[in-house]
Design a protein around this motif. Structure first.
Motif, mmCIF file in Angstrom:
data_model
loop_
_atom_site.group_PDB
_atom_site.id
_atom_site.type_symbol
_atom_site.label_atom_id
_atom_site.label_comp_id
_atom_site.label_asym_id
_atom_site.label_seq_id
_atom_site.Cartn_x
_atom_site.Cartn_y
_atom_site.Cartn_z
ATOM 1 N N CYS A 146 93.731 11.705 32.414
ATOM 2 C CA CYS A 146 93.624 12.067 31.006
ATOM 3 C C CYS A 146 93.609 13.575 30.773
ATOM 4 C CB CYS A 146 92.375 11.426 30.428
ATOM 5 S SG CYS A 146 90.947 11.663 31.491
ATOM 6 N N HIS A 147 94.046 14.365 31.761
ATOM 7 C CA HIS A 147 94.114 15.821 31.603
ATOM 8 C C HIS A 147 95.119 16.357 32.623
ATOM 9 C CE1 HIS A 147 91.128 15.027 34.778
ATOM 10 N NE2 HIS A 147 91.751 16.027 35.384
ATOM 11 N N CYS A 178 88.039 16.130 28.674
ATOM 12 C CA CYS A 178 88.140 16.858 29.944
ATOM 13 C C CYS A 178 89.224 17.930 30.056
ATOM 14 C CB CYS A 178 88.178 15.908 31.119
ATOM 15 S SG CYS A 178 89.252 14.524 30.878
HETATM 16 ZN ZN ZN Z 1 90.612 13.826 32.099
#
Ligand code: ZN
Ligand code: MG
Length: 221
Positions: free
Chosen positions: A91-92, A123
């Motif tokens: 997710c990043h 994040c």
């Molecule tokens: Zn993430």
């Protein structure tokens, strides 16, 4: 649920980020890490920014998404080189992913590299990729409570773009509250309310970026 990255994961990331930063400095490229939730309009902001700046500033873009190359294809249509990173289920973006994309560009020829992070308000702010600064994009449609709910994003950013201001009359979004709360977290934030749809406010944002790039050229000769 939020899983906090282990300290050793973050320090390993920081080591790669330092290498990236050294490479960017050596080549005189200004790097900005653009973060927001999904749908705030990051790619649209980049299209509009490129349309205004790419005549005088050499730009490239790294696109981070969980899946698809849709955003990199949109950027390529503007004539600016773009590389898509698919993070799978991550997710990043992290520094290693950005490093792996750099060989696709002629870094020395660039003035600015824009890293469009995965849409996520948590994040991306914890993982440096070697950027000179982070910018946060918040859209009026998301609500004015986001600065206080996701303070790290606002704390780590140098600029806050508030997009979709044309929608404000149709929402409960208070520009003053969003600005006040964001500045209470980070008094140094440069705040740019704008609408990518109408074009209003884009000039100020692009001017700020052009100034940062100018300073970068002076610093690095
Ligand atoms: Zn993430
Ligand atoms: Mg996008």
């Amino acid at each position: 649920m939020k899983v906090k990255p282990a300290a050793n994961i973050l320090s390993a990331n920081d080591a790669i980020a330092s290498d990236n930063r050294r490479l960017f400095r050596e080549n005189g490229v200004f790097v900005i890490n653009l973060m927001s939730s999904p749908g705030a309009g990051k790619t649209t902001l980049l299209e509009e920014t490129i349309a205004r700046l790419s005549g005088s500033i050499k730009i490239a873009v790294i696109e981070g998404d969980v899946a698809t190359s849709a955003d990199a294809l949109r950027i390529e249509k503007t004539g600016v080189p773009a590389v898509q990173i698919n993070t799978g289920n991550l997710c990043h973006l992290d520094a290693g992913m950005v490093r792996s994309a750099l060989s696709e560009f002629d870094i020395k020829s660039l003035d600015m590299l824009i890293v469009e992070n995965v849409g996520n308000l948590v994040c991306p702010a914890e993982f440096n990729v070697g950027e000179d600064c982070k910018a946060m994009l918040l859209s009026a449609a998301e609500g004015d409570d986001k600065p206080l709910k996701y303070p790290l994003m606002f704390h780590e950013s140098s600029a806050l773009v508030i997009n979709k201001t044309d929608l404000i009359p149709h929402t409960n979004f208070s520009l003053e509250k969003a600005r006040r709360d964001a500045l209470s977290i980070n008094p140094k934030l440069a705040v740019f309310p704008l609408s990518c749809r109408t074009g209003e406010g884009l000039e100020d944002w692009c001017g700020w970026l052009a100034d940062r790039i100018g300073e970068n050229r002076c610093l690095r000769g």
